[in-house]
Motif scaffolding. Structure first.
Motif, short mmCIF file in Angstrom:
data_model
loop_
_atom_site.label_atom_id
_atom_site.label_comp_id
_atom_site.label_asym_id
_atom_site.label_seq_id
_atom_site.Cartn_x
_atom_site.Cartn_y
_atom_site.Cartn_z
N ILE A 107 33.44 38.87 41.97
CA ILE A 107 34.78 38.80 42.26
C ILE A 107 35.02 37.22 42.48
O ILE A 107 34.37 36.52 43.08
CB ILE A 107 34.75 39.48 43.86
N ALA A 108 36.09 36.90 41.60
CA ALA A 108 36.40 35.62 41.73
C ALA A 108 37.66 35.57 42.44
O ALA A 108 38.78 36.18 42.16
CB ALA A 108 36.97 35.19 39.96
N VAL A 109 37.53 34.62 43.54
CA VAL A 109 38.74 34.47 44.52
C VAL A 109 39.50 33.24 43.76
O VAL A 109 38.87 32.13 43.93
CB VAL A 109 38.13 34.35 46.03
N MET A 110 40.62 33.62 43.36
CA MET A 110 41.41 32.50 42.78
C MET A 110 42.57 31.89 43.87
O MET A 110 43.51 32.72 44.43
CB MET A 110 42.07 32.97 41.46
N MET A 111 42.45 30.64 44.05
CA MET A 111 43.56 30.03 44.85
C MET A 111 44.93 29.25 44.13
O MET A 111 44.43 29.15 42.77
CB MET A 111 42.80 28.90 45.78
N PRO A 112 46.05 29.27 44.74
CA PRO A 112 47.10 28.54 43.74
C PRO A 112 46.74 27.34 43.68
O PRO A 112 46.55 26.48 44.54
CB PRO A 112 48.37 28.87 44.78
N LEU A 113 47.29 26.71 42.55
CA LEU A 113 47.34 25.27 42.19
C LEU A 113 48.71 24.94 42.34
O LEU A 113 49.31 23.75 42.78
CB LEU A 113 46.79 24.74 40.83
#
Length: 188
Positions: A107-113
């Protein structure tokens, strides 16, 4: 032989009855002390440090309008998260259950840039051959080593990507509300 066993049992019973009568007639027994302490009122002791901490907690509670949102489960295959929006400092509850036979991935937890790009915040491996179901708590936090300097870096649309599977992504937002007691001072 039976008479001897019967005699021993009879003797034990007589001894128990005599012991019971003696203990019930004894006014200095422990039972009387316990009953006396039950009737006493417990008086609070004022400790300035405790009073100060209670006042601080009450002040934080009164100064914020933080309210825990209801759970509204989002699901993608065997993966679930408990809300669509989270406040800063709130834990994100990820539930994994019912993985297919030998299913594994991350599970890749992606945060906003920014408005169009994201970066990996964290990866959570899963492998059905080791565990077919588990829970995971995630609390996005400020971190100088991850270049997450202020709460503005946390706010926005996040994505859970299920690498190694065909499951749809799940999305959630971190909003501009703060859980009381959360450190929001910039770290970079």
């Amino acid at each position: 032989m039976n008479k001897a066993v019967g005699g021993v049992i009879g003797g034990v019973i007589v001894f128990a009855v005599i012991l019971g009568v003696i203990l019930s007639l004894n006014p200095d027994s422990d039972v009387a002390e316990v009953e006396d302490t039950l009737d006493k009122e417990i008086l609070p002791i004022d400790v300035p440090e405790i009073e100060e901490k209670l006042n601080e907690i009450e002040e934080i509670a009164n100064s914020t309008e933080y309210e825990i949102l209801e759970r509204e489960w989002q699901t993608s295959g065997p993966f679930q998260i408990d809300r669509k929006e989270y406040a800063i400092g709130e834990k994100i509850f990820i539930r994994i259950g019912g993985l297919q036979y030998l299913e594994k991935g991350q599970i890749a937890v992606m945060m906003p840039l920014n408005a169009t790009h994201q970066k990996v915040y964290l990866t959570i491996p899963f492998d059905e051959s080791k565990k077919s179901a588990f829970n995971y708590y995630l609390e996005p936090q400020l971190s100088a080593t991850r270049d997450i300097c202020s709460v503005n870096d946390l706010i926005g649309k996040w994505t859970l990507v299920f690498r190694g599977t065909e499951y749809q992504n799940l999305y959630f937002k971190i909003i501009d509300k703060v859980v009381p007691g959360t450190n929001v001072e910039p770290v970079c």
